[in-house]
Every structure is written in structure tokens, then in C-alpha cells.
Design a protein around this motif. Sequence first.
Motif, short mmCIF file in Angstrom:
data_model
loop_
_atom_site.label_atom_id
_atom_site.label_comp_id
_atom_site.label_asym_id
_atom_site.label_seq_id
_atom_site.Cartn_x
_atom_site.Cartn_y
_atom_site.Cartn_z
N GLU A 1 3.35 -108.43 78.79
CA GLU A 1 3.53 -109.04 80.11
C GLU A 1 3.19 -108.07 81.24
O GLU A 1 2.68 -108.47 82.29
CB GLU A 1 4.98 -109.53 80.25
N ALA A 2 3.45 -106.77 81.00
CA ALA A 2 3.21 -105.78 82.06
C ALA A 2 1.81 -105.22 82.04
O ALA A 2 1.45 -104.41 82.90
CB ALA A 2 4.22 -104.64 81.93
N ALA B 1 1.69 -92.09 78.00
CA ALA B 1 1.42 -92.29 79.43
C ALA B 1 0.80 -93.66 79.67
O ALA B 1 1.10 -94.32 80.68
CB ALA B 1 0.48 -91.19 79.94
N ALA B 2 -0.08 -94.12 78.78
CA ALA B 2 -0.70 -95.43 78.96
C ALA B 2 0.32 -96.55 78.85
O ALA B 2 0.25 -97.53 79.60
CB ALA B 2 -1.81 -95.61 77.92
N VAL B 3 1.29 -96.41 77.95
CA VAL B 3 2.33 -97.43 77.82
C VAL B 3 3.22 -97.42 79.05
O VAL B 3 3.55 -98.49 79.61
CB VAL B 3 3.15 -97.20 76.54
N GLN B 4 3.63 -96.26 79.50
CA GLN B 4 4.50 -96.19 80.68
C GLN B 4 3.80 -96.67 81.94
O GLN B 4 4.43 -97.26 82.82
CB GLN B 4 4.99 -94.75 80.87
N ALA B 5 2.49 -96.45 82.03
CA ALA B 5 1.73 -96.91 83.20
C ALA B 5 1.41 -98.39 83.14
O ALA B 5 0.91 -98.95 84.12
CB ALA B 5 0.44 -96.11 83.33
N GLY B 6 1.68 -99.03 82.01
CA GLY B 6 1.41 -100.46 81.88
C GLY B 6 -0.04 -100.78 81.65
O GLY B 6 -0.46 -101.92 81.87
#
Length: 295
Positions: free
Chosen positions: A124-125, A170-175
Motif C-alpha cells: 500500500e505504501a 533503506a528501500a523498504v523504509q523509504a516506501g
Amino acid sequence: MQIDGVLETGYIEDFIEDKPYSPFPTVQNTERPDVVAASLLEGKVAILVDGTPFALIVPLTLMSALNANEDYYERSFVSTAIRWVRFVFVHIALLLPSIYVALVSYQQEMVPTTFLLSIAAAQEATPFPAIVEAFGMEFMFEGLREAGVRLPKAVGSAISIVGALVIGQAAVQAGIVSAPMVIVVATTGIATFTIPRFNVGIAIRLLRFPMLLLAGMFGFYGITIGMLGILVHLTTLRSFGVPYFAPLAPLTAHGLKDVFIRAPWWAMIRRPNTAESTNSVRVPSGQQPSPRRGE
């Protein structure tokens, strides 16, 4: 061959391979003397070049390319179990990202509801569809792998692992990408390392991208089309006149003792049909071990 110099066996391989534009190798290269000796005992031909440790072995079949040298140094039961694990991971290396994209994009009804809700919450993000995420992560993973090869050995593996962890987190946290996609790509990357031949592993890695494209366009129908195309190509491929899919196509009964299983040495009586040989018997029959009398 008319060439100004032969510096390595790869020069010769380009001249003698049957299908130069096929992703699958039809010539085996190795630097292990035991592999060359074992291939000669099977009736194959070894090509040596002065000044290089690599030898070429012809002909090559897909089943022999997926077998590791250590399979013949362990007991048959252990080697058979390891082979099945390897076959499973070969299919994971080729199909896992495509199956994930097809499930998420088209066939959501095949996913359990709880798992589907978890995937939907993770995606979703993210602003990109699953096919774009998969292509981006696969391309980045291949870049990290190539960088690790080019860097000095003392720091290459460490930088590859740290880079993958940092970029993925970082890619997951940045969406940018979802966490399930990172898991899928990481599992696929691990699966490629189970392929014993480097050139076969490269072929699987290259075919993963068109399979991803077909899955993103047509779902499981695209995966089926891609697998049928690969199967047709493999069954029509030849290595020095020997069918590349032998002994499965054409089917040879005694050759199946060294494909999905690794039969004991006393059971592999005949040599493979991968090369012409006037002496087809490698182990005389009747040598099956039995308990001694009185034990």
C-alpha cells in the motif's frame, strides 16, 4: 579456426559451440582434473590449451550440467537427497519472482486471505506495481553481485552483503519497494548459488527477466508460455550431435540412474549415451554388496 592467438579456452568455445546464441552452454569448462578424468571415462572429449588451467569438455547435457562433482563422492542416498534440493532451488531461481508477480497482479484468489492481506498492507505504501519492483530489485541485486566479483576478495563479499542489507532496508523504509519483494529477491539470489555450473547459473539469471516480463503481462499464462518456450528450446538443442535434454528426451532407461537419483556405482552398469563408445560397460553386473555369511 583462423585467429591470431588463443589465450584461453573461451576462445575455442566460441568457435565450436553448436548454438552460439543460446543462453544455455553446450560446452563445459572446468579446472578440476577429477572432472576431466571422469568425463573421459564416460566417453567424452577434453580440450586442453597450454597456459590456462581451464579445460573444455564436450558434449554437455543439461542434466550433467546440473550435477555437482561432489555427488559422486558421497553415498547414493545422500547425493540423491541433495540433488532434489538442488532441482527445487533451480526452479526457485528461475520462477519465484515471476510467480510472486503473477499472484500479486492477477491470480490473487490463489493466495491465502491472511497472506494476501499482509502483502496488500506492505504494497500500500509503495508507488510502483509489483513488476516494476521486481525488475528494479533484480537489477540492483545483479549489480551488487557483479561489484562483489570485481572488488578484491578481502572486501568484495563483505561489501556485497552490507550493500544488499543497507539498500534493501533503506528501500523498504523509504516506501520504494515492499518487504515481501525484498524477501523474494533475496531468496532467488540465494537459490542461484546452488547451481553448480557458473555458466548454467548465468543462463538461469538471464532467463529470469523475460519470465518476469511475461508474468507481469499475462500472469500464470505468461509463465506457462515462457516455460513451454524454454522446454522446446532445450529439446531441440544439441551439443556436438547429442540431444541436450538427454537422457529424458529421447528417453533412455539406464540413463535415468544418474538424473533425478544417483544410483550406487555397482548399479550404474552402462556408460551414458552422450558419446559414441565401443565399450559401453563401465561396471560389471553382480557386484551388489551383501552381508557376509554368518553375520
